[in-house]
Design a protein around this motif. Sequence first.
Motif, PDB file in Angstrom:
ATOM      1  N   TYR A 115       0.846  -1.186   0.000  1.00 49.69           N
ATOM      2  CA  TYR A 115       0.000   0.000   0.000  1.00 49.69           C
ATOM      3  C   TYR A 115       0.886   1.242   0.000  1.00 49.69           C
ATOM      4  CZ  TYR A 115      -3.832  -3.075   1.287  1.00 49.69           C
ATOM      5  OH  TYR A 115      -4.774  -4.074   1.292  1.00 49.69           O
ATOM      6  N   LEU A 150       4.777   6.957   2.278  1.00 48.25           N
ATOM      7  CA  LEU A 150       5.057   5.816   3.150  1.00 48.25           C
ATOM      8  C   LEU A 150       4.540   4.583   2.421  1.00 48.25           C
ATOM      9  CD1 LEU A 150       5.858   4.542   5.891  1.00 48.25           C
ATOM     10  CD2 LEU A 150       3.547   5.070   6.693  1.00 48.25           C
ATOM     11  N   THR A 189      -6.232 -11.919   0.603  1.00 44.58           N
ATOM     12  CA  THR A 189      -7.371 -11.038   0.860  1.00 44.58           C
ATOM     13  C   THR A 189      -8.562 -11.593   0.110  1.00 44.58           C
ATOM     14  OG1 THR A 189      -5.859  -9.173   0.950  1.00 44.58           O
ATOM     15  CG2 THR A 189      -8.183  -8.663   0.728  1.00 44.58           C
ATOM     16  N   GLY A 233       3.715  -4.072   8.346  1.00 39.51           N
ATOM     17  CA  GLY A 233       5.047  -3.697   8.770  1.00 39.51           C
ATOM     18  C   GLY A 233       5.081  -2.228   9.153  1.00 39.51           C
ATOM     19  N   GLN A 258     -12.265  -4.260   8.651  1.00 42.69           N
ATOM     20  CA  GLN A 258     -11.278  -4.285   9.726  1.00 42.69           C
ATOM     21  C   GLN A 258     -11.028  -2.863  10.202  1.00 42.69           C
ATOM     22  OE1 GLN A 258      -7.925  -6.947   9.204  1.00 42.69           O
ATOM     23  NE2 GLN A 258      -8.884  -7.942   7.449  1.00 42.69           N
ATOM     24  N   PHE A 262      -8.106  -0.462  12.084  1.00 41.74           N
ATOM     25  CA  PHE A 262      -6.682  -0.363  12.348  1.00 41.74           C
ATOM     26  C   PHE A 262      -6.384   0.918  13.117  1.00 41.74           C
ATOM     27  CE2 PHE A 262      -5.057  -3.713   9.585  1.00 41.74           C
ATOM     28  CZ  PHE A 262      -6.063  -3.851   8.638  1.00 41.74           C
ATOM     29  N   GLN A 296      -3.146   3.478  13.488  1.00 46.13           N
ATOM     30  CA  GLN A 296      -1.814   3.819  13.008  1.00 46.13           C
ATOM     31  C   GLN A 296      -1.100   4.643  14.065  1.00 46.13           C
ATOM     32  OE1 GLN A 296      -1.388   6.082   9.277  1.00 46.13           O
ATOM     33  NE2 GLN A 296       0.333   4.741   8.784  1.00 46.13           N
ATOM     34  N   GLY A 300       3.932   5.292  12.183  1.00 50.40           N
ATOM     35  CA  GLY A 300       3.419   4.879  10.881  1.00 50.40           C
ATOM     36  C   GLY A 300       2.892   3.457  10.806  1.00 50.40           C
ATOM     37  N   GLN A 301       3.136   2.654  11.813  1.00 50.98           N
ATOM     38  CA  GLN A 301       2.706   1.261  11.737  1.00 50.98           C
ATOM     39  C   GLN A 301       1.212   1.125  11.968  1.00 50.98           C
ATOM     40  OE1 GLN A 301       4.740  -1.523  14.267  1.00 50.98           O
ATOM     41  NE2 GLN A 301       4.082  -3.246  13.021  1.00 50.98           N
ATOM     42  N   LEU A 302       0.595   0.306  11.158  1.00 51.66           N
ATOM     43  CA  LEU A 302      -0.829   0.000  11.292  1.00 51.66           C
ATOM     44  C   LEU A 302      -0.995  -1.262  12.126  1.00 51.66           C
ATOM     45  CD1 LEU A 302      -1.961   0.655   7.645  1.00 51.66           C
ATOM     46  CD2 LEU A 302      -3.020   1.711   9.619  1.00 51.66           C
ATOM     47  N   ASN A 305      -3.707  -3.963  13.628  1.00 52.04           N
ATOM     48  CA  ASN A 305      -5.052  -4.483  13.446  1.00 52.04           C
ATOM     49  C   ASN A 305      -5.775  -4.535  14.792  1.00 52.04           C
ATOM     50  OD1 ASN A 305      -7.218  -6.521  13.133  1.00 52.04           O
ATOM     51  ND2 ASN A 305      -6.394  -6.640  11.075  1.00 52.04           N
ATOM     52  N   TYR A 348     -11.262  -7.584  13.321  1.00 50.87           N
ATOM     53  CA  TYR A 348     -11.797  -8.127  12.082  1.00 50.87           C
ATOM     54  C   TYR A 348     -13.282  -8.280  12.346  1.00 50.87           C
ATOM     55  CZ  TYR A 348     -12.976 -11.653   8.570  1.00 50.87           C
ATOM     56  OH  TYR A 348     -13.563 -12.348   7.551  1.00 50.87           O
ATOM     57  N   PHE A 350      -8.228   3.843  11.189  1.00 54.10           N
ATOM     58  CA  PHE A 350      -8.756   3.569   9.855  1.00 54.10           C
ATOM     59  C   PHE A 350      -9.682   2.364   9.892  1.00 54.10           C
ATOM     60  CE2 PHE A 350      -6.270   6.366   7.219  1.00 54.10           C
ATOM     61  CZ  PHE A 350      -5.062   6.527   7.883  1.00 54.10           C
ATOM     62  N   GLU A 379     -13.390  -4.851   2.286  1.00 51.96           N
ATOM     63  CA  GLU A 379     -13.075  -5.681   1.120  1.00 51.96           C
ATOM     64  C   GLU A 379     -14.383  -6.240   0.591  1.00 51.96           C
ATOM     65  OE1 GLU A 379     -12.662  -9.560   1.528  1.00 51.96           O
ATOM     66  OE2 GLU A 379     -12.940  -9.402  -0.627  1.00 51.96           O
ATOM     67  N   LYS A 381      -9.521  -6.622  -2.486  1.00 55.59           N
ATOM     68  CA  LYS A 381      -8.461  -5.788  -1.964  1.00 55.59           C
ATOM     69  C   LYS A 381      -9.068  -4.909  -0.893  1.00 55.59           C
ATOM     70  CE  LYS A 381      -9.114  -2.275  -5.566  1.00 55.59           C
ATOM     71  NZ  LYS A 381      -9.556  -1.142  -4.753  1.00 55.59           N
ATOM     72  N   LEU A 382      -8.245  -4.476   0.035  1.00 55.78           N
ATOM     73  CA  LEU A 382      -8.732  -3.601   1.089  1.00 55.78           C
ATOM     74  C   LEU A 382      -8.805  -2.165   0.585  1.00 55.78           C
ATOM     75  CD1 LEU A 382      -6.944  -4.730   4.385  1.00 55.78           C
ATOM     76  CD2 LEU A 382      -9.333  -5.019   3.767  1.00 55.78           C
ATOM     77  N   PHE A 400      -9.306   1.499   2.094  1.00 55.04           N
ATOM     78  CA  PHE A 400      -9.239   2.169   3.379  1.00 55.04           C
ATOM     79  C   PHE A 400     -10.107   3.413   3.400  1.00 55.04           C
ATOM     80  CE2 PHE A 400      -5.990   0.265   6.105  1.00 55.04           C
ATOM     81  CZ  PHE A 400      -5.464  -0.672   5.246  1.00 55.04           C
TER      82      PHE A 400
END
Lengths: 118, 110
Positions: free
Chosen positions: A35, A88, A98, A110, B33, B35, B37, B41-43, B45, B48, B86, B90, B97-98, B100
């Motif tokens: 992404y 990013l 998915t 990550g 889902q 999330f 952040q 910057g890391q998302l 989870n 679900y 966020f 899907e 695909k997700l 957002f």
Amino acid sequence: KAGVTQTPRYLIKTRGQQVTLSCSPISGHRSVSWYQQTPGQGLQFLFEYFSETQRNKGNFPGRFSGRQFSNSRSEMNVSTLELGDSALYLCASSLMPTGDLTSGNTIYFGEGSWLTVV
Amino acid sequence: GIQVEQSPPDLILQEGANSTLRCNFSDSVNNLQWFHQNPWGQLINLFYIPSGTKQNGRLSATTVATERYSLLYISSSQTTDSGVYFCAVEQGFGNEKLTFGTGTRLTIIP
């Protein structure tokens, strides 16, 4: 278990150059998605790989490409970099692709690779 | 394509307060889902939750799929809850695909 690992974490490139980003998924995970996140466009899907096959591709130009290796590690490449590619880049892994409706198919992200194009 | 909108876009609260974040989507979905952040910057989870209600500690989520919305509740907010939340959906059926949402930036003040 180790999480999703992305390298490099930060990089600066010049317009016209190319860049390769790497993603190592969680052990046992076979699905890797990429992404792009920018302030203007938010989080946008680039592509997804499962068992070395690209399953889906987002609406990005052909300068954006990726691949997945037999050990599930994935790389994405951006050629002929433009200023607007500064973003990013996030990689996510999951056990199944998915769309798999298994309730345990959680997606793990990550920490991302911060790309600045100057 | 499907539209995913979140509200409010920004929320500033005192530590200890409760909050409700909303996610509206424009079409039926197979997967939803939530999330968080973090500032780096890391998302992460959180849930679900394609339908129904789930709880995890101070967080809970409810999705009403027939009415195309989901809610994330945060109770007794802590400063570590700050960040951007966020929702992602899907649709399946060849569109796996997700997508957002626009995100809600939550700031918890000590």
